[in-house]
Design a protein around this motif. Structure first.
Motif, PDB file in Angstrom:
ATOM      1  N   TYR A   1       0.790  -1.413  -0.222  1.00  0.00           N
ATOM      2  CA  TYR A   1      -0.073  -0.035   0.049  1.00  0.00           C
ATOM      3  C   TYR A   1       0.889   1.346  -0.113  1.00  0.00           C
ATOM      4  O   TYR A   1       0.415   2.394   0.211  1.00  0.00           O
ATOM      5  CB  TYR A   1      -0.911   0.046   1.346  1.00  0.00           C
ATOM      6  N   TRP A   2       2.273   1.103  -0.062  1.00  0.00           N
ATOM      7  CA  TRP A   2       3.125   2.169   0.090  1.00  0.00           C
ATOM      8  C   TRP A   2       3.912   2.262  -1.413  1.00  0.00           C
ATOM      9  O   TRP A   2       5.153   2.660  -1.289  1.00  0.00           O
ATOM     10  CB  TRP A   2       3.851   2.291   1.134  1.00  0.00           C
ATOM     11  N   PRO A   3       3.287   2.240  -2.521  1.00  0.00           N
ATOM     12  CA  PRO A   3       4.001   2.349  -3.677  1.00  0.00           C
ATOM     13  C   PRO A   3       4.733   3.756  -3.851  1.00  0.00           C
ATOM     14  O   PRO A   3       5.610   4.087  -4.421  1.00  0.00           O
ATOM     15  CB  PRO A   3       3.072   2.040  -4.804  1.00  0.00           C
ATOM     16  N   GLN A   4       3.994   4.928  -3.217  1.00  0.00           N
ATOM     17  CA  GLN A   4       4.543   6.183  -3.287  1.00  0.00           C
ATOM     18  C   GLN A   4       5.804   6.199  -2.626  1.00  0.00           C
ATOM     19  O   GLN A   4       6.653   7.409  -3.054  1.00  0.00           O
ATOM     20  CB  GLN A   4       3.305   7.189  -2.452  1.00  0.00           C
ATOM     21  N   ALA A   5       6.223   5.437  -1.543  1.00  0.00           N
ATOM     22  CA  ALA A   5       7.318   5.442  -0.895  1.00  0.00           C
ATOM     23  C   ALA A   5       8.690   5.228  -1.761  1.00  0.00           C
ATOM     24  O   ALA A   5       9.644   5.683  -1.985  1.00  0.00           O
ATOM     25  CB  ALA A   5       7.339   4.632   0.253  1.00  0.00           C
ATOM     26  N   TRP A   6       8.097   4.118  -2.740  1.00  0.00           N
ATOM     27  CA  TRP A   6       9.324   3.457  -3.735  1.00  0.00           C
ATOM     28  C   TRP A   6       9.279   4.543  -4.797  1.00  0.00           C
ATOM     29  O   TRP A   6      10.506   4.844  -5.347  1.00  0.00           O
ATOM     30  CB  TRP A   6       8.744   2.164  -4.276  1.00  0.00           C
ATOM     31  N   LEU A   7       8.273   5.315  -5.039  1.00  0.00           N
ATOM     32  CA  LEU A   7       8.410   6.402  -5.943  1.00  0.00           C
ATOM     33  C   LEU A   7       9.085   7.441  -5.664  1.00  0.00           C
ATOM     34  O   LEU A   7      10.086   7.973  -6.328  1.00  0.00           O
ATOM     35  CB  LEU A   7       6.927   6.918  -6.396  1.00  0.00           C
ATOM     36  N   GLY A   8       9.208   7.686  -4.242  1.00  0.00           N
ATOM     37  CA  GLY A   8      10.102   8.740  -3.593  1.00  0.00           C
ATOM     38  C   GLY A   8      11.437   8.368  -3.762  1.00  0.00           C
ATOM     39  O   GLY A   8      12.170   9.439  -3.939  1.00  0.00           O
ATOM     40  N   LEU A   9      11.566   7.164  -3.469  1.00  0.00           N
ATOM     41  CA  LEU A   9      13.031   6.575  -3.659  1.00  0.00           C
ATOM     42  C   LEU A   9      13.686   6.813  -5.120  1.00  0.00           C
ATOM     43  O   LEU A   9      14.597   7.279  -5.338  1.00  0.00           O
ATOM     44  CB  LEU A   9      13.312   5.098  -3.413  1.00  0.00           C
ATOM     45  N   THR A  10      12.856   6.663  -6.122  1.00  0.00           N
ATOM     46  CA  THR A  10      13.066   6.860  -7.411  1.00  0.00           C
ATOM     47  C   THR A  10      13.259   8.226  -7.948  1.00  0.00           C
ATOM     48  O   THR A  10      14.379   8.696  -8.593  1.00  0.00           O
ATOM     49  CB  THR A  10      12.098   6.089  -8.316  1.00  0.00           C
TER      50      THR A  10
ATOM     51  N   ALA B   1      -2.998  10.296  -5.995  1.00  0.00           N
ATOM     52  CA  ALA B   1      -3.713   8.741  -5.729  1.00  0.00           C
ATOM     53  C   ALA B   1      -4.848   8.820  -5.356  1.00  0.00           C
ATOM     54  O   ALA B   1      -5.769   7.844  -5.680  1.00  0.00           O
ATOM     55  CB  ALA B   1      -2.905   7.689  -5.000  1.00  0.00           C
ATOM     56  N   HIS B   2      -5.488   9.965  -4.590  1.00  0.00           N
ATOM     57  CA  HIS B   2      -6.879   9.914  -4.392  1.00  0.00           C
ATOM     58  C   HIS B   2      -7.903  10.202  -5.456  1.00  0.00           C
ATOM     59  O   HIS B   2      -9.277   9.969  -5.558  1.00  0.00           O
ATOM     60  CB  HIS B   2      -6.952  11.072  -3.329  1.00  0.00           C
TER      61      HIS B   2
ATOM     62  N   ASP C   1     -11.352   3.025  -8.687  1.00  0.00           N
ATOM     63  CA  ASP C   1     -11.007   2.232  -9.545  1.00  0.00           C
ATOM     64  C   ASP C   1     -10.048   1.243  -9.018  1.00  0.00           C
ATOM     65  O   ASP C   1     -10.039   0.122  -9.288  1.00  0.00           O
ATOM     66  CB  ASP C   1     -10.535   2.887 -10.832  1.00  0.00           C
ATOM     67  N   ASP C   2      -8.973   1.778  -8.105  1.00  0.00           N
ATOM     68  CA  ASP C   2      -8.149   0.828  -7.457  1.00  0.00           C
ATOM     69  C   ASP C   2      -8.505  -0.088  -6.622  1.00  0.00           C
ATOM     70  O   ASP C   2      -7.927  -1.319  -6.772  1.00  0.00           O
ATOM     71  CB  ASP C   2      -6.990   1.978  -6.933  1.00  0.00           C
ATOM     72  N   ALA C   3      -9.532   0.288  -5.865  1.00  0.00           N
ATOM     73  CA  ALA C   3     -10.114  -0.852  -4.906  1.00  0.00           C
ATOM     74  C   ALA C   3     -10.653  -1.883  -5.685  1.00  0.00           C
ATOM     75  O   ALA C   3     -10.711  -3.071  -5.269  1.00  0.00           O
ATOM     76  CB  ALA C   3     -10.851  -0.155  -4.172  1.00  0.00           C
TER      77      ALA C   3
ATOM     78  N   LEU D   1      -5.675   4.806  -0.460  1.00  0.00           N
ATOM     79  CA  LEU D   1      -6.320   3.501  -0.013  1.00  0.00           C
ATOM     80  C   LEU D   1      -5.932   3.527   1.426  1.00  0.00           C
ATOM     81  O   LEU D   1      -6.953   2.899   2.322  1.00  0.00           O
ATOM     82  CB  LEU D   1      -6.088   2.366  -1.061  1.00  0.00           C
ATOM     83  N   ARG D   2      -4.710   3.354   1.834  1.00  0.00           N
ATOM     84  CA  ARG D   2      -4.347   2.805   3.171  1.00  0.00           C
ATOM     85  C   ARG D   2      -4.772   3.969   4.225  1.00  0.00           C
ATOM     86  O   ARG D   2      -5.081   3.552   5.263  1.00  0.00           O
ATOM     87  CB  ARG D   2      -2.834   2.553   3.221  1.00  0.00           C
ATOM     88  N   LEU D   3      -4.569   5.187   3.718  1.00  0.00           N
ATOM     89  CA  LEU D   3      -4.622   6.444   4.895  1.00  0.00           C
ATOM     90  C   LEU D   3      -6.195   6.880   4.700  1.00  0.00           C
ATOM     91  O   LEU D   3      -6.448   7.193   5.824  1.00  0.00           O
ATOM     92  CB  LEU D   3      -3.723   7.405   4.547  1.00  0.00           C
ATOM     93  N   GLY D   4      -6.743   6.872   3.721  1.00  0.00           N
ATOM     94  CA  GLY D   4      -8.259   7.222   3.700  1.00  0.00           C
ATOM     95  C   GLY D   4      -8.615   8.272   4.300  1.00  0.00           C
ATOM     96  O   GLY D   4      -7.935   9.430   4.012  1.00  0.00           O
TER      97      GLY D   4
END
Length: 310
Positions: A158-167, A206-207, A212-214, A223-226
């Motif tokens: 649920y944290w792909p944004q963290a990986w995007l941050g690394l990138t 992402a909001h 659709d993601d769900a 989705l994780r933080l809502g």
């Protein structure tokens, strides 16, 4: 293919890409040329790194050209990343209203042609990278591992944004290394701030797709933080500023460096206060405003550098 080939909903209406020859238009859309915000978000950390290195006393004679090289590199490599992401995510994109009209899922470009275009963009990026010192070249090549893994993160966490941050913020390290020929703790502090910046703006982005993601099983911080998103954004914003303050401390920055962070703090506060996670137009507008936020953060190392010149 006709001139009426539709653009994606999050592109500006009647943008310049819509007026290009029909044969090249899908490729420009594949690399998101009609949405420059991604290039800005990739470029700005590079400029942070360059400015911080200059503030720390690294003043290479080629610094004038480095922002130009990074701008070209950010443009083509952001395009390459988008092409790669669309190749990997083509089945998911076809099921999401916002992405269904992208060139691959809509049938405007075949997967084979998309791969060829991706290689072409990467070759241009490599030419740009070779303009820097050897350490920066190796550092830039290392980032490809992060890029290759990113599209798969939304399938497993649920944290792909963290990986995007690394990138996306690898440029902070590249910018510093290009100017200094090495890395220092301050560069990593800046990199950390950038990771939280990406968590901040991409959670907002992402909001737009939570429904659709769900349905299709794609994960995201949205989705994780809502409904708790705004509280988390306060935490992310705090870490952005803390990272910049730590970077300033590590280079013994002038007090003006810290004062110059105030406009960025105000901008982040404005985003949090005006966010409506149930309004996709609001989310897109705030996401795009992060170009201005990133440039405001750039003021801090620039102001510190100015203090050394007067």
């Amino acid at each position: 293919m006709t001139n009426s080939t539709p653009s994606t909903p999050d592109a500006a209406p009647d943008n310049w890409v819509d007026h290009t020859p029909a044969q090249i238009r899908p490729y420009l859309r594949l690399m998101r040329a009609d949405r420059p915000i991604g290039t800005w978000l990739l470029l700005i950390p590079c400029l942070w790194g360059l400015a911080l290195a200059a503030a720390a006393g690294h003043n290479g004679s080629s610094l004038f050209w480095y922002p130009i090289f990074f701008a070209i590199g950010a443009y083509v490599m952001r395009g390459a990343g988008c092409a790669y992401n669309d190749i990997v995510d083509r089945d998911f994109d076809a099921k999401v209203e916002r992405t269904a009209l992208r060139p691959i899922p809509s049938g405007q470009i075949s997967v084979k042609k998309a791969w060829a275009f991706l290689v072409f963009l990467c070759l241009i990026g490599l030419i740009v990278l070779l303009q820097f010192n050897q350490f920066t070249i190796l550092l830039g090549l290392a980032s490809l591992l992060l890029v290759a893994a990113y599209p798969f993160m939304k399938r497993i966490t649920y944290w792909p944004q963290a990986w995007l941050g690394l990138t996306f913020n690898w440029g902070a390290l590249l910018g510093f290394a290009a100017a200094a020929g090495t890395l220092a703790p301050a560069a990593f502090a800046l990199y950390g701030a950038g990771i939280f910046w990406t968590l901040f703006y991409d959670t907002i982005y992402a909001h737009q797709d939570t429904d659709d993601d769900a349905l299709i099983g794609v994960k995201s911080t949205a989705l994780r933080l809502g409904e708790a998103t705004q509280k988390w954004l306060i935490g992310f914003a705090t870490m952005i500023i803390a990272g910049f303050m730590l970077a300033g401390f590590l280079i013994d920055a002038h007090p003006l460096y810290y004062a110059a962070l105030i406009p960025a703090i105000a901008h982040l506060t404005w985003q949090i206060r005006t966010l409506d996670i149930h309004d996709s137009h609001n989310c897109l507008r705030l996401f795009k405003s992060n170009r201005d936020c990133g440039l405001l953060l750039l003021l801090a190392p620039i102001c510190d550098r100015i203090t050394h010149l007067i």
